[in-house]
Motif scaffolding. Structure first.
Motif, PDB file in Angstrom:
ATOM      1  N   SER A  80       0.851  -1.190   0.000  1.00 15.05           N
ATOM      2  CA  SER A  80       0.000   0.000   0.000  1.00 15.05           C
ATOM      3  C   SER A  80       0.883   1.236   0.000  1.00 15.05           C
ATOM      4  CB  SER A  80      -0.912  -0.001   1.223  1.00 15.05           C
ATOM      5  OG  SER A  80      -1.795  -1.096   1.124  1.00 15.05           O
ATOM      6  N   LEU A  81       0.277   2.344  -0.365  1.00 16.51           N
ATOM      7  CA  LEU A  81       1.080   3.523  -0.661  1.00 16.51           C
ATOM      8  C   LEU A  81       0.280   4.789  -0.346  1.00 16.51           C
ATOM      9  CD1 LEU A  81       3.780   3.586  -2.331  1.00 16.51           C
ATOM     10  CD2 LEU A  81       2.377   4.061  -4.320  1.00 16.51           C
ATOM     11  N   GLY A  82       0.967   5.829   0.089  1.00 15.99           N
ATOM     12  CA  GLY A  82       0.332   7.140   0.200  1.00 15.99           C
ATOM     13  C   GLY A  82       1.110   8.136  -0.639  1.00 15.99           C
TER      14      GLY A  82
ATOM     15  N   ILE B  58       9.451   9.358   3.909  1.00 14.22           N
ATOM     16  CA  ILE B  58       9.195   9.400   2.459  1.00 14.22           C
ATOM     17  C   ILE B  58      10.230   8.521   1.761  1.00 14.22           C
ATOM     18  CG2 ILE B  58       8.102  11.668   2.512  1.00 14.22           C
ATOM     19  CD1 ILE B  58      10.617  12.877   1.320  1.00 14.22           C
ATOM     20  N   LYS B  59       9.801   7.862   0.691  1.00 11.70           N
ATOM     21  CA  LYS B  59      10.766   7.003  -0.010  1.00 11.70           C
ATOM     22  C   LYS B  59      11.151   7.573  -1.361  1.00 11.70           C
ATOM     23  CE  LYS B  59       7.406   3.813  -1.964  1.00 11.70           C
ATOM     24  NZ  LYS B  59       7.662   4.130  -3.363  1.00 11.70           N
ATOM     25  N   ALA B  60      10.434   8.580  -1.799  1.00  8.66           N
ATOM     26  CA  ALA B  60      10.778   9.220  -3.078  1.00  8.66           C
ATOM     27  C   ALA B  60      10.035  10.544  -3.160  1.00  8.66           C
ATOM     28  CB  ALA B  60      10.357   8.332  -4.249  1.00  8.66           C
ATOM     29  N   ALA B  61      10.578  11.448  -3.946  1.00  7.77           N
ATOM     30  CA  ALA B  61       9.870  12.709  -4.216  1.00  7.77           C
ATOM     31  C   ALA B  61      10.065  13.047  -5.681  1.00  7.77           C
ATOM     32  CB  ALA B  61      10.416  13.830  -3.337  1.00  7.77           C
ATOM     33  N   THR B  62       9.010  13.558  -6.302  1.00  4.97           N
ATOM     34  CA  THR B  62       9.090  13.999  -7.697  1.00  4.97           C
ATOM     35  C   THR B  62       8.778  15.483  -7.732  1.00  4.97           C
ATOM     36  OG1 THR B  62       8.266  11.856  -8.400  1.00  4.97           O
ATOM     37  CG2 THR B  62       8.177  13.611 -10.025  1.00  4.97           C
ATOM     38  N   PHE B  63       9.632  16.246  -8.408  1.00  4.63           N
ATOM     39  CA  PHE B  63       9.363  17.674  -8.568  1.00  4.63           C
ATOM     40  C   PHE B  63       8.621  17.823  -9.902  1.00  4.63           C
ATOM     41  CE2 PHE B  63      13.805  18.120  -6.476  1.00  4.63           C
ATOM     42  CZ  PHE B  63      13.280  17.765  -5.243  1.00  4.63           C
ATOM     43  N   PHE B  64       7.308  17.743  -9.854  1.00  4.81           N
ATOM     44  CA  PHE B  64       6.524  17.710 -11.106  1.00  4.81           C
ATOM     45  C   PHE B  64       6.842  18.883 -12.027  1.00  4.81           C
ATOM     46  CE2 PHE B  64       2.978  14.990  -9.169  1.00  4.81           C
ATOM     47  CZ  PHE B  64       3.320  13.896  -9.939  1.00  4.81           C
TER      48      PHE B  64
ATOM     49  N   PRO C  94       3.128  29.600 -10.920  1.00  4.89           N
ATOM     50  CA  PRO C  94       4.003  30.264  -9.941  1.00  4.89           C
ATOM     51  C   PRO C  94       4.384  29.340  -8.785  1.00  4.89           C
ATOM     52  CG  PRO C  94       1.737  30.979  -9.649  1.00  4.89           C
ATOM     53  CD  PRO C  94       1.739  30.034 -10.811  1.00  4.89           C
ATOM     54  N   LEU C  95       3.739  28.197  -8.711  1.00  4.82           N
ATOM     55  CA  LEU C  95       3.991  27.285  -7.591  1.00  4.82           C
ATOM     56  C   LEU C  95       4.846  26.110  -8.052  1.00  4.82           C
ATOM     57  CD1 LEU C  95       0.298  27.120  -6.338  1.00  4.82           C
ATOM     58  CD2 LEU C  95       2.195  28.320  -5.203  1.00  4.82           C
ATOM     59  N   SER C  96       5.686  25.612  -7.150  1.00  3.10           N
ATOM     60  CA  SER C  96       6.380  24.349  -7.417  1.00  3.10           C
ATOM     61  C   SER C  96       5.490  23.229  -6.894  1.00  3.10           C
ATOM     62  CB  SER C  96       7.714  24.290  -6.670  1.00  3.10           C
ATOM     63  OG  SER C  96       8.577  25.242  -7.209  1.00  3.10           O
ATOM     64  N   ILE C  97       5.202  22.284  -7.780  1.00  5.77           N
ATOM     65  CA  ILE C  97       4.351  21.173  -7.342  1.00  5.77           C
ATOM     66  C   ILE C  97       5.217  19.934  -7.220  1.00  5.77           C
ATOM     67  CG2 ILE C  97       2.361  19.748  -7.930  1.00  5.77           C
ATOM     68  CD1 ILE C  97       1.211  22.176  -9.334  1.00  5.77           C
ATOM     69  N   MET C  98       5.176  19.325  -6.061  1.00  7.36           N
ATOM     70  CA  MET C  98       5.966  18.107  -5.856  1.00  7.36           C
ATOM     71  C   MET C  98       5.101  17.044  -5.200  1.00  7.36           C
ATOM     72  SD  MET C  98       8.678  19.696  -3.209  1.00  7.36           S
ATOM     73  CE  MET C  98       8.729  21.325  -3.885  1.00  7.36           C
ATOM     74  N   ARG C  99       5.546  15.820  -5.376  1.00  5.70           N
ATOM     75  CA  ARG C  99       4.764  14.713  -4.827  1.00  5.70           C
ATOM     76  C   ARG C  99       5.729  13.734  -4.170  1.00  5.70           C
ATOM     77  NH1 ARG C  99       1.267  10.606  -8.595  1.00  5.70           N
ATOM     78  NH2 ARG C  99       3.141   9.339  -8.552  1.00  5.70           N
ATOM     79  N   ALA C 100       5.434  13.382  -2.939  1.00 11.86           N
ATOM     80  CA  ALA C 100       6.280  12.396  -2.244  1.00 11.86           C
ATOM     81  C   ALA C 100       5.481  11.122  -2.056  1.00 11.86           C
ATOM     82  CB  ALA C 100       6.711  12.937  -0.893  1.00 11.86           C
ATOM     83  N   SER C 101       6.171   9.979  -2.046  1.00 11.45           N
ATOM     84  CA  SER C 101       5.451   8.734  -1.777  1.00 11.45           C
ATOM     85  C   SER C 101       5.927   8.136  -0.462  1.00 11.45           C
ATOM     86  CB  SER C 101       5.589   7.756  -2.935  1.00 11.45           C
ATOM     87  OG  SER C 101       6.924   7.462  -3.157  1.00 11.45           O
ATOM     88  N   ILE C 102       4.954   7.555   0.205  1.00 15.26           N
ATOM     89  CA  ILE C 102       5.167   7.006   1.551  1.00 15.26           C
ATOM     90  C   ILE C 102       4.637   5.578   1.560  1.00 15.26           C
ATOM     91  CG2 ILE C 102       4.398   7.176   3.968  1.00 15.26           C
ATOM     92  CD1 ILE C 102       4.349  10.210   3.609  1.00 15.26           C
TER      93      ILE C 102
END
Ligand SMILES: Cc1cc2nc3c(=O)[nH]c(=O)nc-3n(C[C@H](O)[C@H](O)[C@H](O)COP(=O)(O)OP(=O)(O)OC[C@H]3O[C@@H](n4cnc5c(N)ncnc54)[C@H](O)[C@@H]3O)c2cc1C
Length: 462
Positions: free
Chosen positions: A306-308, A335-341, A353-361
């Motif tokens: 499972s993942l968040g 966190i096990k990874a982060a992506t700087f979208f 104007p915003l930096s959007i990033m996503r981390a997975s847990i």
């Protein structure tokens, strides 16, 4: 052999939809193709959402373009002009709290020599990689399968396994190198290991020769998100799509099938000449129980992680020129990874104007982190991103958490063999199995699996 006139596809993820489209292309307009999906939307693990004004993936993010199937499907449904590739920025790796460049010249983190991994492991590990002994016989026997971790630990040691191979596999499977089947996770390496007597040689045989030309893109996505592919494939298939309806039971009915669909209190029945089960392992096993118990058991053995996913929109973030980073479990972070979208995908950056990033847990077997509430996951994510990127990382102005229970299959050694046996049990019946539960996790693999299921029903119908 008569081709089926009616086909029921259970599961409206990308594998089921790819099967529907291939059936339409091969059986023609008159065929009666029905897709029944339990959720109230199509796509399964492909799910584009809206976040901070951009279409952001809340599930799968990108597909390999080095394999042909996803690109071919994009072309088939007329979306080629929406195909986008990542910027030429590479991912990083957290080692001892520092963000370093992801080593080049490896296959899933397994090096062909010691030169590229000097920043990741210590002297002793480097010496061991450089002097890998020759086994005098192939690393893998015919038909043998072992875990990736087993092979790499044995040949090159723990450090390279824990610091590089494990996080790379964790990024794809949320699983551990010690559990995952070499044959499914890195099939090309499994093949090379059947002839090579040193792991470094097996890896070297698979790496492209050094070149000064700009590398061809490896990944792709679609402007507007992967859900545009889902919608386009569904439309092109002209299938009868039924949403919000679980298939609860499947039984033989004359020469075909009868499925029980909908709520237990008010079910209805649908009959079809042939069936594709494009489902995760447990629901697939449940439906197979009345068809062939041994096949159901073989399929039901597969476990899932499972993942968040925590998405943050951060104003004035001074991000490094990277697509993101991976975190080995040995770093002790949540966190096990982060992506700087917005760095990785130029089409998402335009004017935002915003930096959007996503981390997975979430790592397989470690569910504690995911028991926390959304607010706590957002706080942990921001804190750990700041630890890697700098304490002055501004607070997010928007955040969202998407949880995926049973997200990613954990293929154990022997998985491929078990699926061959399951399919043998079903041979001669007009039923086919498709999707990540059977043939590999990546989007192209799922498309290939759906298409192969369609071909099998057309060609092998008893
Ligand atoms: C968070 C995340 C990120 C990922 N990132 C990537 C990536 O970047 N690149 C990549 O290549 N792959 C990625 N993957 C993997 C990839 O997305 C999946 O392996 C693939 O989409 C699975 O497709 P599928 O059709 O086999 O299954 P699914 O997408 O799981 O579809 C199966 C469908 O069956 C339905 N269903 C279940 N039970 C029933 C029932 N009883 N009756 C009817 N319907 C039912 C489900 O609701 C679901 O819609 C990611 C996966 C996740 C979870």
């Amino acid at each position: 052999m008569t081709p089926p006139r009616s086909v029921l596809i259970v599961g409206g993820g990308i594998a089921g939809l790819a099967a529907a489209l291939r059936l339409r292309d091969t059986l023609g307009d008159a065929a009666d193709i029905t897709v029944v999906e339990r959720a109230d939307r199509l796509g399964g693990k492909l799910a584009t959402g809206e976040f901070a004004g951009s279409p952001i993936e809340t599930g799968a993010e990108t597909f390999l373009v080095r394999r042909p199937e996803a690109v071919r499907l994009v072309e088939r449904v007329g979306l080629t002009d929406r195909l986008r590739h990542p910027a030429a920025v590479s991912a990083g790796l957290v080692v001892d709290g520092r963000l370093i460049d992801m080593p080049r010249g490896t296959m899933m983190g397994i090096p062909a020599d010691a030169t590229g991994v000097a920043d990741v492991v210590g002297e002793a590990a480097l010496a061991r990689i450089a002097a890998e002994p020759d086994t005098g016989r192939p690393l893998l026997g015919p038909g043998e399968d072992i875990s990736v971790g087993h092979l790499v630990r044995d040949r090159l040691g723990d450090e390279i396994t824990d610091r590089l191979v494990d996080p790379l596999l964790g990024g794809v499977y949320a699983g551990r190198a010690d559990d995952l089947s070499l044959e499914v996770a890195i099939p090309a390496l499994a093949k090379a290991a059947r002839t090579h007597t040193r792991l470094t040689d097996a890896v070297a045989s698979l790496l492209p020769p050094p070149s000064t030309a700009a590398p061809a893109p490896v990944f792709g996505t679609l402007e507007g998100g992967l859900s545009t592919l889902v919608e386009a494939v569904a439309e092109a298939s002209a299938a009868d799509i039924r949403l919000g309806l679980p298939v609860r039971r499947l039984e033989r009915w004359n020469t075909g099938w009868r499925a029980e669909i909908g709520s237990t209190r008010d079910p209805y029945h649908l009959t079809a000449d042939a069936v594709v089960l494009a489902l995760p392992a447990r629901p697939a096993a449940r439906l197979l129980t009345d068809v062939d118990e041994a096949a159901a058991e073989l399929v039901g053995e597969l476990d899932y992680a499972s993942l968040g996913l925590v998405s943050l929109a951060i104003p004035d973030a001074d991000l490094p020129e990277r697509s993101g980073f991976l975190v080995p479990a040995t770093e002790g972070m949540t966190i096990k990874a982060a992506t700087f979208f917005t760095k990785k995908w130029p089409h998402l950056d335009g004017g935002n104007p915003l930096s959007i990033m996503r981390a997975s847990i979430g790592r397989y077997g470690d569910t504690e982190a995911l028991r926390r509430d959304d607010g706590a996951l957002v706080d942990i994510t921001h804190r750990e991103l700041a630890r890697v990127l700098g304490d002055d990382l501004p607070r997010p102005v928007a955040a969202s958490v998407r949880r995926w229970g049973g997200a990613l299959p954990q293929y154990r050694p022997g998985h491929r063999e078990r699926m061959i046996r399951a399919r043998e049990r079903l041979a001669g019946q007009p039923i086919a199995l498709a999707g990540a539960a059977f043939d590999g996790v990546g989007i192209p693999a799922c498309i290939a699996s759906g298409e192969a299921a369609a071909e099998r029903l057309r060609e092998d119908r008893p």
